[in-house]
Design a protein around this motif. Structure first.
Motif, PDB file in Angstrom:
ATOM      1  N   LEU A 253      -7.896 -13.980  -0.436  1.00  0.00           N
ATOM      2  CA  LEU A 253      -8.166 -13.814  -1.863  1.00  0.00           C
ATOM      3  C   LEU A 253      -6.842 -13.885  -2.624  1.00  0.00           C
ATOM      4  CD1 LEU A 253     -10.645 -10.841  -1.504  1.00  0.00           C
ATOM      5  CD2 LEU A 253     -11.261 -13.170  -2.188  1.00  0.00           C
ATOM      6  N   PRO A 254      -6.774 -14.686  -3.686  1.00  0.00           N
ATOM      7  CA  PRO A 254      -5.498 -14.880  -4.391  1.00  0.00           C
ATOM      8  C   PRO A 254      -4.815 -13.595  -4.834  1.00  0.00           C
ATOM      9  CG  PRO A 254      -7.115 -16.476  -5.155  1.00  0.00           C
ATOM     10  CD  PRO A 254      -7.845 -15.525  -4.245  1.00  0.00           C
ATOM     11  N   ILE A 255      -5.589 -12.581  -5.227  1.00  0.00           N
ATOM     12  CA  ILE A 255      -4.962 -11.366  -5.765  1.00  0.00           C
ATOM     13  C   ILE A 255      -4.232 -10.579  -4.676  1.00  0.00           C
ATOM     14  CG2 ILE A 255      -6.914  -9.789  -5.488  1.00  0.00           C
ATOM     15  CD1 ILE A 255      -6.203  -8.702  -8.302  1.00  0.00           C
ATOM     16  N   PHE A 256      -4.580 -10.791  -3.392  1.00  0.00           N
ATOM     17  CA  PHE A 256      -3.946 -10.056  -2.300  1.00  0.00           C
ATOM     18  C   PHE A 256      -2.856 -10.869  -1.582  1.00  0.00           C
ATOM     19  CE2 PHE A 256      -7.983  -7.773  -2.728  1.00  0.00           C
ATOM     20  CZ  PHE A 256      -7.538  -6.459  -2.710  1.00  0.00           C
ATOM     21  N   GLN A 257      -2.625 -12.086  -2.013  1.00  0.00           N
ATOM     22  CA  GLN A 257      -1.630 -12.898  -1.321  1.00  0.00           C
ATOM     23  C   GLN A 257      -0.229 -12.311  -1.495  1.00  0.00           C
ATOM     24  OE1 GLN A 257      -2.143 -16.985  -2.493  1.00  0.00           O
ATOM     25  NE2 GLN A 257      -4.146 -17.136  -1.516  1.00  0.00           N
ATOM     26  N   GLY A 258       0.490 -12.241  -0.371  1.00  0.00           N
ATOM     27  CA  GLY A 258       1.838 -11.684  -0.401  1.00  0.00           C
ATOM     28  C   GLY A 258       1.893 -10.187  -0.204  1.00  0.00           C
ATOM     29  N   VAL A 259       0.740  -9.554   0.030  1.00  0.00           N
ATOM     30  CA  VAL A 259       0.673  -8.109   0.213  1.00  0.00           C
ATOM     31  C   VAL A 259       0.663  -7.799   1.717  1.00  0.00           C
ATOM     32  CG1 VAL A 259      -0.610  -6.005  -0.316  1.00  0.00           C
ATOM     33  CG2 VAL A 259      -0.637  -7.922  -1.918  1.00  0.00           C
ATOM     34  N   SER A 260       1.385  -6.778   2.131  1.00  0.00           N
ATOM     35  CA  SER A 260       1.490  -6.431   3.549  1.00  0.00           C
ATOM     36  C   SER A 260       0.225  -5.731   4.043  1.00  0.00           C
ATOM     37  CB  SER A 260       2.696  -5.525   3.783  1.00  0.00           C
ATOM     38  OG  SER A 260       2.470  -4.248   3.206  1.00  0.00           O
ATOM     39  N   ARG A 261       0.059  -5.714   5.364  1.00  0.00           N
ATOM     40  CA  ARG A 261      -1.065  -5.005   5.977  1.00  0.00           C
ATOM     41  C   ARG A 261      -1.026  -3.516   5.623  1.00  0.00           C
ATOM     42  NH1 ARG A 261      -3.431  -7.532  10.717  1.00  0.00           N
ATOM     43  NH2 ARG A 261      -2.536  -9.602  11.017  1.00  0.00           N
ATOM     44  N   ASN A 262       0.158  -2.945   5.707  1.00  0.00           N
ATOM     45  CA  ASN A 262       0.288  -1.516   5.418  1.00  0.00           C
ATOM     46  C   ASN A 262      -0.119  -1.191   3.992  1.00  0.00           C
ATOM     47  OD1 ASN A 262       1.185  -0.962   7.989  1.00  0.00           O
ATOM     48  ND2 ASN A 262       3.366  -1.052   7.445  1.00  0.00           N
ATOM     49  N   LYS A 263       0.272  -2.055   3.053  1.00  0.00           N
ATOM     50  CA  LYS A 263      -0.065  -1.812   1.641  1.00  0.00           C
ATOM     51  C   LYS A 263      -1.574  -1.921   1.424  1.00  0.00           C
ATOM     52  CE  LYS A 263       1.935  -0.850  -1.330  1.00  0.00           C
ATOM     53  NZ  LYS A 263       2.088   0.484  -2.008  1.00  0.00           N
ATOM     54  N   ILE A 264      -2.217  -2.901   2.026  1.00  0.00           N
ATOM     55  CA  ILE A 264      -3.663  -3.033   1.880  1.00  0.00           C
ATOM     56  C   ILE A 264      -4.371  -1.819   2.474  1.00  0.00           C
ATOM     57  CG2 ILE A 264      -5.688  -4.330   2.657  1.00  0.00           C
ATOM     58  CD1 ILE A 264      -4.130  -6.875   2.279  1.00  0.00           C
ATOM     59  N   SER A 265      -3.931  -1.385   3.657  1.00  0.00           N
ATOM     60  CA  SER A 265      -4.527  -0.205   4.286  1.00  0.00           C
ATOM     61  C   SER A 265      -4.354   1.023   3.402  1.00  0.00           C
ATOM     62  CB  SER A 265      -3.875   0.028   5.653  1.00  0.00           C
ATOM     63  OG  SER A 265      -4.409   1.170   6.269  1.00  0.00           O
ATOM     64  N   GLU A 266      -3.177   1.159   2.821  1.00  0.00           N
ATOM     65  CA  GLU A 266      -2.887   2.287   1.936  1.00  0.00           C
ATOM     66  C   GLU A 266      -3.766   2.259   0.699  1.00  0.00           C
ATOM     67  OE1 GLU A 266       0.727   3.379  -1.103  1.00  0.00           O
ATOM     68  OE2 GLU A 266       1.285   2.610   0.889  1.00  0.00           O
ATOM     69  N   LEU A 267      -3.953   1.076   0.136  1.00  0.00           N
ATOM     70  CA  LEU A 267      -4.768   0.951  -1.073  1.00  0.00           C
ATOM     71  C   LEU A 267      -6.223   1.307  -0.799  1.00  0.00           C
ATOM     72  CD1 LEU A 267      -3.330  -2.351  -2.571  1.00  0.00           C
ATOM     73  CD2 LEU A 267      -3.197  -0.084  -3.602  1.00  0.00           C
ATOM     74  N   ILE A 268      -6.753   0.814   0.324  1.00  0.00           N
ATOM     75  CA  ILE A 268      -8.153   1.077   0.650  1.00  0.00           C
ATOM     76  C   ILE A 268      -8.393   2.573   0.850  1.00  0.00           C
ATOM     77  CG2 ILE A 268      -9.921   0.725   2.427  1.00  0.00           C
ATOM     78  CD1 ILE A 268      -8.963  -2.125   2.704  1.00  0.00           C
ATOM     79  N   GLU A 269      -7.413   3.254   1.413  1.00  0.00           N
ATOM     80  CA  GLU A 269      -7.545   4.699   1.641  1.00  0.00           C
ATOM     81  C   GLU A 269      -7.377   5.499   0.346  1.00  0.00           C
ATOM     82  OE1 GLU A 269      -4.744   5.791   4.620  1.00  0.00           O
ATOM     83  OE2 GLU A 269      -5.729   4.653   6.220  1.00  0.00           O
ATOM     84  N   LYS A 270      -6.495   5.014  -0.537  1.00  0.00           N
ATOM     85  CA  LYS A 270      -6.132   5.788  -1.729  1.00  0.00           C
ATOM     86  C   LYS A 270      -7.042   5.531  -2.916  1.00  0.00           C
ATOM     87  CE  LYS A 270      -2.338   4.615  -3.917  1.00  0.00           C
ATOM     88  NZ  LYS A 270      -0.905   4.461  -4.290  1.00  0.00           N
ATOM     89  N   MET A 271      -7.519   4.307  -3.058  1.00  0.00           N
ATOM     90  CA  MET A 271      -8.269   3.942  -4.253  1.00  0.00           C
ATOM     91  C   MET A 271      -9.754   3.786  -3.952  1.00  0.00           C
ATOM     92  SD  MET A 271      -5.655   1.341  -6.171  1.00  0.00           S
ATOM     93  CE  MET A 271      -3.998   1.900  -6.588  1.00  0.00           C
TER      94      MET A 271
END
Length: 231
Positions: A11-29
Motif C-alpha cells: 500500500l503506497p501509504i506504508f511504503q518505506g516504513v519498517s516492520r517494527n514501526k508497523i507493528s508498533e502502530l497496529i498495537e498503539k492505534m
C-alpha cells in the motif's frame, strides 16, 4: 505479522516504513480488521468517510451512480488498495460510490483521529499520503490536456480514465445508448461506429445496455501514451 507486513508494504501509504514501526502502530492505534462475505455491502454512497479503509484481501465491486440515476459505472478493485483516500479530508467527506464484496474480502480501517496522529508523528506517512492525493488530483488534468481533438475515442478514454482506478478490471458503463450519445453530444451513428472500432481492436465489448472495458490500458495509451504508468 510477516504476511501482514508484506501486504501493508504494497500500500503506497506504508511504503518505506519498517516492520517494527508497523507493528508498533497496529498495537498503539485503533486499527480494525474486518471480514465481509460475498455480496455484502461494505460502503454506501453518501456515507460519511470517517475511516481510512484499506482493501487487504479479495476484491470489491465499486458502483458509481449519477444523480439522475441514468448511468452507473462499475469497476472491480483488487487488493491491496486504498479506498477513497481523497474523501477523508476536505469539503466532501463522503464516499462517492457503493462498494460490495466479491468473494470473501478483508478490510483494514483506521479512524480519522488515528490517521491524523500518524501524519503528525511520522513524516513518511504525511509524504506518502500527499503523493497519493496529488496523483489523484493531477490525473484528470493530465488526461484533459492530452485531448488533442474532438475525437470521440479520446473523449471516451478521458471520461473512463478519470472515473476509474489505475488497476481496476471489469469496468462497466451501464446506461441506455441514447443517453450516452446524448451525453457526448454526438449522433447515434457516430457513437456506434466508435464503439465498433474499439470493439474490433479488443478495447471494449458492448451491447444495448452496457459497455464493458476489456483493456483499460489501451484507453490510457490512446490518450496519454505508454509513458504515463501512474494513471
Amino acid at each position: 505479522m510477516d504476511s501482514m507486513y508484506d501486504v501493508l508494504l504494497q500500500l503506497p501509504i506504508f511504503q518505506g516504513v519498517s516492520r517494527n514501526k508497523i507493528s508498533e502502530l497496529i498495537e498503539k492505534m485503533k486499527f480494525h480488521f474486518l471480514k465481509y462475505p460475498d455480496g455484502e455491502k461494505i460502503v454506501t454512497s453518501g456515507e460519511e468517510c470517517n475511516h481510512l479503509k484499506f482493501l487487504i484481501s479479495g476484491e470489491i465491486r465499486s458502483e458509481l451512480i449519477t444523480q439522475n440515476e441514468k448511468m452507473r459505472i462499475t469497476e472491480l478493485i483488487q487488493a491491496p488498495n486504498v479506498i477513497a483516500p481523497d474523501h477523508l479530508f476536505g469539503r466532501d467527506t463522503y464516499f462517492p460510490a457503493n462498494l460490495y464484496a466479491v468473494g470473501t474480502v478483508g478490510i483494514m480501517q483506521i479512524e480519522k483521529a488515528s490517521v491524523i496522529q500518524m501524519l503528525q508523528e511520522e513524516p513518511i506517512f504525511l509524504i506518502n499520503l500527499l503523493n497519493i492525493l496529488s496523483r489523484r488530483s493531477q490525473k484528470a488534468l493530465e488526461s484533459f490536456t492530452a485531448l488533442s481533438s474532438n475525437d470521440l475515442k479520446e473523449r471516451l478514454a478521458f471520461w473512463v480514465l478519470s472515473l476509474t482506478q489505475q488497476k481496476s478490471v471489469d469496468i462497466r458503463i451501464i446506461c441506455k445508448q441514447k443517453d450516452l450519445y446524448a451525453f457526448f453530444g454526438v449522433q447515434r451513428s457516430v457513437f456506434l461506429s466508435t464503439l465498433d472500432e474499439l470493439k474490433e481492436d479488443g478495447t471494449i465489448d458492448y451491447n444495448a445496455k452496457e459497455i464493458i472495458i476489456l483493456d483499460r490500458s489501451r484507453l490510457k495509451d490512446m490518450l496519454l501514451g505508454t509513458s504515463k504508468d501512474d494513471f
